[in-house]
Write a protein that holds these residues in place. Structure first.
Motif, PDB file in Angstrom:
ATOM      1  N   PHE A 151       0.832  -1.209   0.000  1.00  0.00           N
ATOM      2  CA  PHE A 151       0.000   0.000   0.000  1.00  0.00           C
ATOM      3  C   PHE A 151       0.870   1.264   0.000  1.00  0.00           C
ATOM      4  O   PHE A 151       0.672   2.165  -0.812  1.00  0.00           O
ATOM      5  CB  PHE A 151      -0.934  -0.012   1.218  1.00  0.00           C
ATOM      6  CG  PHE A 151      -1.627   1.274   1.471  1.00  0.00           C
ATOM      7  CD1 PHE A 151      -2.674   1.700   0.659  1.00  0.00           C
ATOM      8  CD2 PHE A 151      -1.245   2.096   2.522  1.00  0.00           C
ATOM      9  CE1 PHE A 151      -3.318   2.905   0.893  1.00  0.00           C
ATOM     10  CE2 PHE A 151      -1.879   3.294   2.760  1.00  0.00           C
ATOM     11  CZ  PHE A 151      -2.920   3.703   1.941  1.00  0.00           C
ATOM     12  N   LEU A 152       1.847   1.316   0.895  1.00  0.00           N
ATOM     13  CA  LEU A 152       2.711   2.499   0.980  1.00  0.00           C
ATOM     14  C   LEU A 152       3.496   2.738  -0.307  1.00  0.00           C
ATOM     15  O   LEU A 152       3.571   3.865  -0.791  1.00  0.00           O
ATOM     16  CB  LEU A 152       3.700   2.359   2.141  1.00  0.00           C
ATOM     17  CG  LEU A 152       3.155   2.502   3.546  1.00  0.00           C
ATOM     18  CD1 LEU A 152       4.255   2.242   4.568  1.00  0.00           C
ATOM     19  CD2 LEU A 152       2.547   3.878   3.755  1.00  0.00           C
ATOM     20  N   LEU A 153       4.066   1.679  -0.845  1.00  0.00           N
ATOM     21  CA  LEU A 153       4.898   1.833  -2.043  1.00  0.00           C
ATOM     22  C   LEU A 153       4.087   2.196  -3.280  1.00  0.00           C
ATOM     23  O   LEU A 153       4.562   2.917  -4.145  1.00  0.00           O
ATOM     24  CB  LEU A 153       5.712   0.557  -2.290  1.00  0.00           C
ATOM     25  CG  LEU A 153       6.845   0.343  -1.291  1.00  0.00           C
ATOM     26  CD1 LEU A 153       7.420  -1.067  -1.433  1.00  0.00           C
ATOM     27  CD2 LEU A 153       7.931   1.387  -1.464  1.00  0.00           C
ATOM     28  N   ARG A 154       2.863   1.720  -3.347  1.00  0.00           N
ATOM     29  CA  ARG A 154       2.027   2.071  -4.496  1.00  0.00           C
ATOM     30  C   ARG A 154       1.401   3.449  -4.377  1.00  0.00           C
ATOM     31  O   ARG A 154       1.256   4.160  -5.365  1.00  0.00           O
ATOM     32  CB  ARG A 154       0.920   1.034  -4.682  1.00  0.00           C
ATOM     33  CG  ARG A 154       1.400  -0.231  -5.321  1.00  0.00           C
ATOM     34  CD  ARG A 154       0.242  -1.100  -5.700  1.00  0.00           C
ATOM     35  NE  ARG A 154       0.683  -2.299  -6.392  1.00  0.00           N
ATOM     36  CZ  ARG A 154      -0.075  -3.369  -6.533  1.00  0.00           C
ATOM     37  NH1 ARG A 154      -1.304  -3.391  -6.060  1.00  0.00           N
ATOM     38  NH2 ARG A 154       0.389  -4.423  -7.172  1.00  0.00           N
ATOM     39  N   GLU A 155       1.028   3.830  -3.174  1.00  0.00           N
ATOM     40  CA  GLU A 155       0.248   5.057  -3.006  1.00  0.00           C
ATOM     41  C   GLU A 155       1.056   6.258  -2.494  1.00  0.00           C
ATOM     42  O   GLU A 155       0.659   7.392  -2.698  1.00  0.00           O
ATOM     43  CB  GLU A 155      -0.933   4.800  -2.053  1.00  0.00           C
ATOM     44  CG  GLU A 155      -1.805   3.615  -2.446  1.00  0.00           C
ATOM     45  CD  GLU A 155      -2.437   3.732  -3.824  1.00  0.00           C
ATOM     46  OE1 GLU A 155      -2.549   4.861  -4.357  1.00  0.00           O
ATOM     47  OE2 GLU A 155      -2.821   2.688  -4.386  1.00  0.00           O
TER      48      GLU A 155
END
Length: 118
Positions: A90-94
């Motif tokens: 989630f963090l790396l994509r968003e």
């Protein structure tokens, strides 16, 4: 077992606030189950996995260092890897563009394994 995830942001605005208010969180099988009460200095939130992702991630924002600290906690036979992996995905994509560094610190409770923790 507990796994600590530290994320250093290049933004002054609370990354924790943005995560708990992000409608995309549910599409990663994550949900906010509790968060800070207004008026407290340091913000915190509890994020649980849904479906086959067990455990909780306790997230805390440290404004002075622009650091999000997340502690992934599982009980019993649960493995923190799935929850940690989903949260990092989630963090790396968003939020990739605003992250300076990510540090992952696995911490085992060896006292129970050796029989000395009672």
């Amino acid at each position: 077992m507990q796994t600590v995830i530290q994320v250093i942001s290049n933004q002054n605005e609370s990354l924790r606030d943005r995560i708990v208010n992000d409608h995309r969180l549910e599409s990663y099988k994550l949900k906010v189950s509790a968060e800070k009460k207004k008026g407290r200095n340091r913000g915190w939130a509890k994020i649980h996995g849904t479906g086959n992702i067990q455990g909780a991630l306790n997230a805390e924002w440290h404004a002075s260092t622009r650091t999000l600290v997340g502690s992934v906690v599982n009980r019993g036979d649960g493995c923190p890897a799935l929850l940690a992996a989903q949260f990092l995905l989630f963090l790396l994509r968003e939020y990739r563009d605003e992250m300076i560094a990510i540090q992952i610190l696995p911490q085992e409770d060896t006292a129970d394994e050796e029989g000395n923790g009672e």
